[in-house]
Design a protein around this motif. Structure first.
Motif, short mmCIF file in Angstrom:
data_model
loop_
_atom_site.label_atom_id
_atom_site.label_comp_id
_atom_site.label_asym_id
_atom_site.label_seq_id
_atom_site.Cartn_x
_atom_site.Cartn_y
_atom_site.Cartn_z
N ASN A 92 0.84 -1.00 -0.01
CA ASN A 92 -0.12 0.11 -0.07
C ASN A 92 0.94 1.27 -0.12
OD1 ASN A 92 0.83 0.14 2.86
ND2 ASN A 92 -0.95 -0.62 3.38
N VAL A 93 0.23 2.42 -0.05
CA VAL A 93 0.95 3.79 -0.11
C VAL A 93 1.84 3.80 1.03
CG1 VAL A 93 0.61 6.19 -0.10
CG2 VAL A 93 -0.64 4.91 -1.78
N GLU A 94 1.35 3.42 2.21
CA GLU A 94 1.94 3.93 3.70
C GLU A 94 3.45 2.84 3.33
OE1 GLU A 94 1.86 2.68 8.30
OE2 GLU A 94 -0.02 3.10 7.03
N THR A 95 3.30 1.37 2.80
CA THR A 95 4.18 0.87 2.67
C THR A 95 5.49 1.49 1.69
OG1 THR A 95 3.30 -1.31 3.34
CG2 THR A 95 5.25 -1.62 2.23
N VAL A 96 4.95 1.94 0.73
CA VAL A 96 5.95 2.90 -0.22
C VAL A 96 6.74 3.77 0.50
CG1 VAL A 96 6.09 3.88 -2.30
CG2 VAL A 96 4.83 1.84 -2.29
N ALA A 97 5.85 4.54 1.35
CA ALA A 97 6.49 5.54 2.19
C ALA A 97 7.47 4.98 3.17
CB ALA A 97 5.39 6.24 2.95
N ARG A 98 7.32 3.90 3.47
CA ARG A 98 8.23 3.32 4.48
C ARG A 98 9.58 3.00 3.59
NH1 ARG A 98 6.14 0.98 9.69
NH2 ARG A 98 3.90 1.35 9.65
N MET A 99 9.39 2.59 2.43
CA MET A 99 10.50 1.88 1.80
C MET A 99 11.52 3.05 1.02
SD MET A 99 8.10 -0.88 -0.63
CE MET A 99 9.53 -0.91 -1.82
N THR A 100 11.01 4.31 1.41
CA THR A 100 11.41 5.59 0.54
C THR A 100 12.17 6.41 1.45
OG1 THR A 100 9.64 5.76 -0.91
CG2 THR A 100 11.13 7.54 -0.97
#
Length: 153
Positions: A92-100
């Motif tokens: 999800n978008v939150e996971t992408v944020a965590r990955m960035t």
């Protein structure tokens, strides 16, 4: 990768439209999905052939393909993180944020940045925004759904 600059296109029976790739200096600039290829588009390019094989069910990660991410620096980081989402996985978008790096998954402004980057993605498939289930895709909605279906998402 082929160093020849140009526009390359092939029709995808699976997508029921063309896949068009713009290339310059050995980098993919853009992947689009027009109903008709541009008049000067050529059919033969190694990256386009790999995309077509992917659309026929060949598992592919495209990690070695150089993509010219011509977006603002903060969006580039998001799209580089999205390139690391494995085939057949979704986040999800939150996971992408965590990955960035440099993005806070608890800040709404940073989550909006992720969504903006996904929407501005110049190279869907190569930067697999269809694997982000609650974010926008730069691909047309019918293409996004077919990509998700292809990967069992």
């Amino acid at each position: 990768m082929d160093e020849t600059a140009g526009i390359y296109a092939q029709e995808s029976p699976y997508l029921e439209r063309f896949v068009q790739v713009g290339v310059a200096s050995g980098r993919v600039l853009r992947v689009t999905f027009p109903n008709e290829a541009e008049d000067d588009a050529l059919p033969d390019h190694a990256v386009l052939d790999r995309i077509m094989a992917y659309l026929e069910g060949v598992e592919e990660d495209f990690s070695d393909v150089q993509v010219a991410l011509t977006v603002p620096t903060d969006q580039r980081g998001v799209l580089e993180a999205v390139r690391n989402i494995p085939y057949g996985d979704q986040v999800n978008v939150e996971t992408v944020a965590r990955m960035t790096s440099g993005i806070d998954h608890t800040e709404e402004a940073d989550l909006d940045l992720v969504r903006t980057a996904l929407d501005a993605n110049p190279a869907p498939i190569l930067v697999p925004d269809h694997r982000v289930r609650d974010g926008p895709s730069a691909a047309p909605p019918d293409v996004e759904q077919k990509l998700r279906s292809l990967e069992g998402l």
